[in-house]
Scaffold this motif. Structure first.
Motif: not given
Length: 267
Positions: A30-42, A109-119
């Protein structure tokens, strides 16, 4: 496919895969003030999708598929569970490095942290799950079977006897039940009655399930198994020999010796 063969450890694997799928749609960085894409945006997240998420999905699929396949089925010399464990550990390692090498101009970002916990949970269950008794129980427990009367007794008070005792008139002396196919024997009168020793306590059959697949050996001592008891299925123990040996009966009526009774679940 028998869903009742799934264990609580398999439930953790499924839950980790669901959490990983949800995390794939959240911001990886995540970047402050920017809408960052998910990992599906390679184009932006590079190898995060194949190295972390897709690898984790494949690992979870192999671990669950191994539950419904015979242990003898292998891919390139290794069983499916071994492949799933290796890929789960690799995906967790890649997720850890995604946390470490976060770009300096971005935050986790939340996706990075949650993916680590899940794996991390996925890899932990894959490596240590079979050694934890709490994770070896059934995920969907079977309905408790009705109480089984003693093996070889009479209907209403026993298991499998083909005859039925007729009711006695009120106040009459109870007549003993004759052997199957024989004739009744009159009860002795007071003059010739002899004391009968009290019978020893009989073994009471019970239903049980095994935590892992175990062989059922023939009663004649043959080393060749007559059946394999599978987790998630109830079997009937009809006799006990010693402290750790049971005579078990399968659903199709086969009887054999179960030498390893450690960790069995009684019904």
């Amino acid at each position: 496919m028998n869903i009742r063969s799934l264990t609580r450890g398999d439930g953790v694997v499924i839950g980790a895969a669901v959490l990983l799928f949800i995390a794939s749609f959240l911001d990886f960085y995540s970047v402050t003030g920017a809408n960052m894409p998910s990992v599906w945006n390679t184009d932006y997240n590079g190898l995060a999708l194949p190295a972390v998420f897709l690898l984790g999905f494949v690992a979870a699929g192999l671990l669950i598929a191994a539950r419904f396949q015979p242990e003898s089925r292998k891919v390139l010399g290794l069983p499916l569970a071994a492949w799933g464990t290796v890929l789960a550990v690799a995906a967790a390692w890649n997720a850890l490095w995604s946390l470490i090498v976060c770009p300096t101009n971005a935050d986790l970002g939340a996706g990075c942290v949650l993916s680590f916990l899940a794996l991390l949970a996925l890899a932990g269950v894959a490596v240590a799950g079979p050694k934890i008794p709490a994770l070896a129980g059934q995920l969907v427990p079977e309905p408790r079977p009705a109480a089984v009367p003693p093996y070889g007794g009479q209907p209403g008070a026993g298991y499998g006897y083909p005859g039925a005792q007729q009711p006695q008139p009120y106040g009459a002396t109870p007549q003993p039940m004759p052997p199957y196919g024989g004739t009744p024997t009159p009860s002795p009168g007071p003059q010739d009655a002899t004391p009968t020793p009290a019978p020893a306590a009989d073994f009471s059959p019970f239903w049980f399930a095994v935590p892992v697949a175990r062989p059922l050996l023939a009663e004649d001592g043959s080393p060749t198994p007559i059946a394999e008891l599978a987790p998630g299925t109830w079997y009937l123990a009809v006799e006990q020999r010693g402290e750790s040996t049971l005579i078990a009966q399968t659903q199709d009526g086969r009887r054999g010796v179960l030498n390893d009774t450690s960790g069995i679940q009684r019904g």
